[in-house]
Design an enzyme around this catalytic site. Structure first.
Site, short mmCIF file in Angstrom:
data_model
loop_
_atom_site.label_atom_id
_atom_site.label_comp_id
_atom_site.label_asym_id
_atom_site.label_seq_id
_atom_site.Cartn_x
_atom_site.Cartn_y
_atom_site.Cartn_z
N PHE A 267 0.85 -1.19 0.00
CA PHE A 267 0.00 0.00 0.00
C PHE A 267 0.89 1.23 0.00
CE2 PHE A 267 -4.67 0.60 1.26
CZ PHE A 267 -5.12 -0.35 0.38
N TRP B 265 -31.88 5.69 15.16
CA TRP B 265 -31.96 6.73 16.18
C TRP B 265 -30.91 7.78 15.82
CZ3 TRP B 265 -33.75 6.47 21.76
CH2 TRP B 265 -34.85 5.61 21.89
N PHE B 266 -31.33 9.00 15.74
CA PHE B 266 -30.45 10.09 15.26
C PHE B 266 -30.11 11.00 16.44
CE2 PHE B 266 -29.61 14.26 13.57
CZ PHE B 266 -28.93 14.06 12.38
N GLN C 13 -7.94 14.64 3.63
CA GLN C 13 -7.23 13.87 2.60
C GLN C 13 -8.00 13.78 1.29
OE1 GLN C 13 -6.55 9.35 3.06
NE2 GLN C 13 -4.52 10.26 3.06
N HIS D 91 -8.14 11.51 -1.89
CA HIS D 91 -7.69 10.19 -2.35
C HIS D 91 -7.36 10.30 -3.83
CE1 HIS D 91 -7.63 5.94 -3.32
NE2 HIS D 91 -7.72 5.65 -2.03
N LEU E 57 -14.99 5.54 -4.87
CA LEU E 57 -13.57 5.21 -4.73
C LEU E 57 -13.14 4.01 -5.58
CD1 LEU E 57 -11.28 6.22 -2.69
CD2 LEU E 57 -11.61 4.01 -1.62
N GLU F 23 -6.92 1.99 -3.30
CA GLU F 23 -5.46 2.04 -3.43
C GLU F 23 -4.90 0.64 -3.71
OE1 GLU F 23 -3.49 4.86 -0.90
OE2 GLU F 23 -2.12 3.31 -0.21
N ARG G 112 -0.52 9.34 -0.20
CA ARG G 112 -1.67 9.86 -0.96
C ARG G 112 -1.56 11.33 -1.29
NH1 ARG G 112 -6.61 6.53 1.94
NH2 ARG G 112 -6.03 4.56 0.95
N HIS H 239 -11.79 12.62 0.75
CA HIS H 239 -11.94 11.23 1.18
C HIS H 239 -11.95 11.03 2.69
CE1 HIS H 239 -11.43 6.91 1.14
NE2 HIS H 239 -10.24 6.98 1.71
N ARG I 155 -2.87 10.62 6.18
CA ARG I 155 -3.04 9.23 6.62
C ARG I 155 -2.54 8.25 5.58
NH1 ARG I 155 -6.92 5.18 5.60
NH2 ARG I 155 -8.41 6.51 4.51
C1 LIG Z 1 -15.04 4.32 0.08
C2 LIG Z 1 -14.09 4.22 1.25
C3 LIG Z 1 -13.12 3.23 1.26
C4 LIG Z 1 -12.23 3.15 2.34
N1 LIG Z 1 -11.28 2.17 2.33
C5 LIG Z 1 -10.43 2.05 3.39
C6 LIG Z 1 -9.49 0.99 3.45
O1 LIG Z 1 -9.42 0.12 2.58
N2 LIG Z 1 -8.65 0.95 4.51
C7 LIG Z 1 -8.71 1.86 5.53
O2 LIG Z 1 -7.93 1.76 6.47
N3 LIG Z 1 -9.62 2.86 5.49
C8 LIG Z 1 -10.48 2.97 4.47
N4 LIG Z 1 -11.41 3.98 4.46
C9 LIG Z 1 -11.58 4.80 5.66
C10 LIG Z 1 -12.35 3.99 6.70
O3 LIG Z 1 -13.24 3.11 6.06
C11 LIG Z 1 -13.15 4.89 7.64
O4 LIG Z 1 -12.34 5.90 8.16
C12 LIG Z 1 -13.70 4.05 8.80
O5 LIG Z 1 -14.38 2.91 8.33
C13 LIG Z 1 -14.61 4.88 9.68
O6 LIG Z 1 -15.19 4.04 10.63
P1 LIG Z 1 -15.99 4.63 11.85
O7 LIG Z 1 -16.42 3.45 12.67
O8 LIG Z 1 -15.20 5.68 12.49
O9 LIG Z 1 -17.27 5.35 11.21
P2 LIG Z 1 -18.37 4.87 10.15
O10 LIG Z 1 -18.16 3.51 9.63
O11 LIG Z 1 -18.52 5.98 9.19
O12 LIG Z 1 -19.69 4.78 11.05
C14 LIG Z 1 -20.32 5.91 11.59
C15 LIG Z 1 -21.50 5.46 12.41
O13 LIG Z 1 -22.02 6.56 13.14
C16 LIG Z 1 -23.41 6.60 13.04
N5 LIG Z 1 -23.84 8.00 13.20
C17 LIG Z 1 -23.30 9.10 12.62
N6 LIG Z 1 -23.96 10.21 13.02
C18 LIG Z 1 -24.93 9.80 13.88
C19 LIG Z 1 -25.95 10.46 14.61
N7 LIG Z 1 -26.13 11.79 14.54
N8 LIG Z 1 -26.77 9.71 15.37
C20 LIG Z 1 -26.63 8.36 15.44
N9 LIG Z 1 -25.69 7.69 14.76
C21 LIG Z 1 -24.85 8.39 14.00
C22 LIG Z 1 -23.72 6.01 11.67
O14 LIG Z 1 -25.03 5.49 11.65
C23 LIG Z 1 -22.66 4.91 11.58
O15 LIG Z 1 -23.12 3.72 12.21
C24 LIG Z 1 -12.31 4.07 3.40
C25 LIG Z 1 -13.30 5.04 3.40
C26 LIG Z 1 -14.17 5.13 2.32
C27 LIG Z 1 -15.20 6.23 2.35
#
Ligand SMILES: Cc1cc2nc3c(=O)[nH]c(=O)nc-3n(C[C@H](O)[C@H](O)[C@H](O)COP(=O)(O)OP(=O)(O)OC[C@H]3O[C@@H](n4cnc5c(N)ncnc54)[C@H](O)[C@@H]3O)c2cc1C
Length: 556
Positions: free
Chosen positions: A113, A151-152, A226, A228, A238, A241, A272, A336, A371
């Protein structure tokens, strides 16, 4: 009123990993999420998750690559935690049922990577996030952890400088509910949709960052967003990578592998920020094709593409009308990932007592100014686990305190006022203007004048937002209302990003200024802090924690 020891907001990888860990200490854990857990943006992660598993690799070299990738802005103590705990976490994920792709000897396969000195990205074809997300969801079901999906969360309840719980809308009934908790963990993901056509899901609107900021926690390094290098032109979707990791080339309109000019050693696998700037330069200097450059996978052959990059092949065919087995895919850099977020320590604790954060909404900081691919999924697991542990320990050590009575009625009043307002603009108009302003003025290359325009535009939008209306006055599943609230979060974060960027007079990682093209360690080897005030963010600064690696020139 609902009452728990630990309430986790968000059910992506960070939230679910935190809840699983917290439930080891207390049964009173609940997860709240605005979408069903397996629809979280984590499920879109394609390329993989990093860990030094091979005896020929080491957590130390993973840590060095991460420090260098961060352009020396990452906190080295936190990076050492991330990299040294990575192998154990990957094995644990495997034991939980994550089906990683395998090498021919049966070990977990790892691909090269960007910015990494060793092939250390573990993957499940190109659907890694989805596979881990499902494994964690199964664990949550097995443990019987209570999930409130749809639930929001609209605000945090704070009393006496301590977070006492949250207020949320149960979207199915539209009713506002208070949930009392001894500890709250925010795991709400990123905020790249401050920009137009980002790679993120539409739900990634930075809610938790904004809620924490408004409640008195500190945001850190928000200017580092960032881009991408490989997203599809039409909508920012996306192309992992991993496509370059498997050997894909980047070509300009002349058919040149232009990375030879910008990163002769690492070529397409430089970090990146470097690759995105190179592409943007090629496009701006007239060697692009319709605002894009090309990623060419043809030489990898049909079998490898179908086996290792099946999802991106489908995306390229469906969205760009191109089968990568036969033709190169037009791509361009796209917004990204948010390196910045809610400032936490290595246990996920924020500056507000009782409030923790983990995953993309947090800034520990392990990514600094840029990152490395594969380190974000890792961060969600390592620091999700740590936040779950620390929050549950706190919850078991304090007696239940009172919930601020006015929190629910104040929030009820605020939302009713928004629903009743008759005249004004709809919030989506403001969101579009915010995104246009960010893309035009806060993109890959930045200059003072444009950033100043962006600051002024965001301030104007903030004012207009205070008078915004929603047209759907109903209560049940009112997406007009939730979209309006989300736009408010994005405006908050856009303001912190633009102000932080304007103030930082240097180029470092993803923050690249044409008027200050050099990194300036003497003045700017420090984190930007943003504190909420009624007149917009007040900025402060904090030294970077160094352990072993003094700042050095960065080349790939
Ligand atoms: C297309 C894409 C590909 C990626 N590929 C990679 C990769 O291969 N390797 C890597 O290391 N990283 C990758 N990343 C980055 C990585 O996936 C994310 O940074 C990471 O998954 C974020 O996880 P998280 O648990 O922090 O949040 P998320 O998975 O975004 O989850 C957020 C959660 O919060 C909840 N939420 C948000 N606001 C509220 C609210 N107001 N009330 C209630 N619930 C709420 C949502 O419902 C959700 O369940 C990628 C990102 C993208 C967009």
């Amino acid at each position: 009123m609902l009452e728990y020891d630990v309430v986790v907001v968000g059910a992506g990888l960070a939230g679910m990993r935190a809840a699983i860990e917290a439930s080891k200490k207390t049964a009173k854990v609940a997860v709240l999420t605005k979408v069903h857990p397996v629809r979280s943006h984590s499920g879109a992660a394609q390329g993989g998750i990093n860990a030094a598993l091979s005896p020929a690799d080491s957590p130390e070299s993973h840590a060095f690559d991460t420090v260098k990738g961060s352009d020396y802005l990452g906190d080295q103590d936190a990076i050492e935690v991330l990299c040294s705990e990575a192998p154990g976490d990957i094995i644990e994920l495997e034991h939980m049922g994550t089906v990683f792709s395998r090498a021919s000897d049966g070990r977990i396969a790892q691909r090269p990577f960007g910015g990494a000195g060793f092939p250390r990205t573990c993957y499940a074809s190109d659907i890694t996030g989805l596979v881990i997300l499902h494994a964690l969801y199964e664990q949550m079901l097995k443990l019987g952890i209570k999930v409130y999906d749809e639930w929001f969360v609209t605000s945090l309840a704070v009393d006496d400088g301590v977070c006492r719980g949250i207020i949320a809308i149960d979207l199915k009934s539209g009713k506002l509910e208070a949930v009392k908790a001894k500890a709250v963990i925010l795991a709400t993901g990123g905020c790249a949709p401050v920009f137009h056509n980002s790679s993120n899901a539409l739900i990634s609107t930075g809610d938790g960052m904004s809620l924490a900021y408004r409640a008195g926690a500190t945001l850190m390094d928000m200017e580092f967003l960032q881009f991408h290098p490989t997203t599809l032109k039409a909508n920012g979707v996306l192309i992992t990578e991993g496509a370059r990791g498997e050997g894909g080339y980047l070509l300009n309109a002349l058919g040149e592998r232009f990375m030879a000019k910008y990163a002769p050693n690492k070529m397409e696998l430089a970090s990146r920020d470097v690759v995105s700037r190179a592409e943007q330069t090629e496009i701006e200097e007239g060697r692009g094709i319709d605002g894009c450059v090309l990623i060419d996978l043809r030489h990898l052959g049909a079998q490898k593409i179908k086996e290792r990059l099946m999802q991106i092949r489908e995306l390229a065919m469906d969205i760009a009308g191109v089968d990568p087995i036969e033709q190169p895919i037009p791509i361009r850099p796209g917004a990204h990932y948010s390196m910045g977020g809610i400032k936490t320590d290595v246990h996920g604790a924020t500056m507000l007592k009782g409030l923790y954060a983990a995953g993309e909404c947090a800034c520990v900081s392990v990514h600094g100014a840029n990152r490395l691919g594969g380190n974000s999924l890792l961060e969600t697991i390592v620091f999700g686990r740590r936040a779950g542990r620390a929050a549950s320990e706190l919850a078991c050590s304090v007696a239940g305190a009172s919930f601020p009575e006015a929190a629910l009625s104040d929030e009820e009043r605020r939302i009713s006022e928004l629903l009743k307002r008759e005249k004004g603009e709809r919030a989506h108009v403001l969101r579009k203007e915010l995104q246009e302003a960010a893309n035009t003025n806060l993109g890959i290359f930045r200059v003072a004048k444009k950033m100043q325009n962006c600051v002024e535009k965001v301030r104007e939008l903030k004012e207009r937002y205070a008078r915004a209306i929603v047209q759907d006055r109903g209560r049940i599943f009112n997406t007009d209302l939730t979209n309006a609230l989300q736009t408010g979060y994005l405006i908050d974060l856009g303001e912190a990003m633009a102000l932080g960027a304007l103030a930082r007079e240097e180029s470092r990682g993803a923050h690249s200024r044409l008027d200050f093209p050099k990194r300036d360690d003497e003045k700017w080897l420090k984190h930007t802090l943003a504190y909420w005030t009624p007149n917009g963010p007040r900025l402060g600064y904090l030294d970077v924690t160094m352990t072993k690696w003094p700042p050095a020139e960065r080349s790939y």
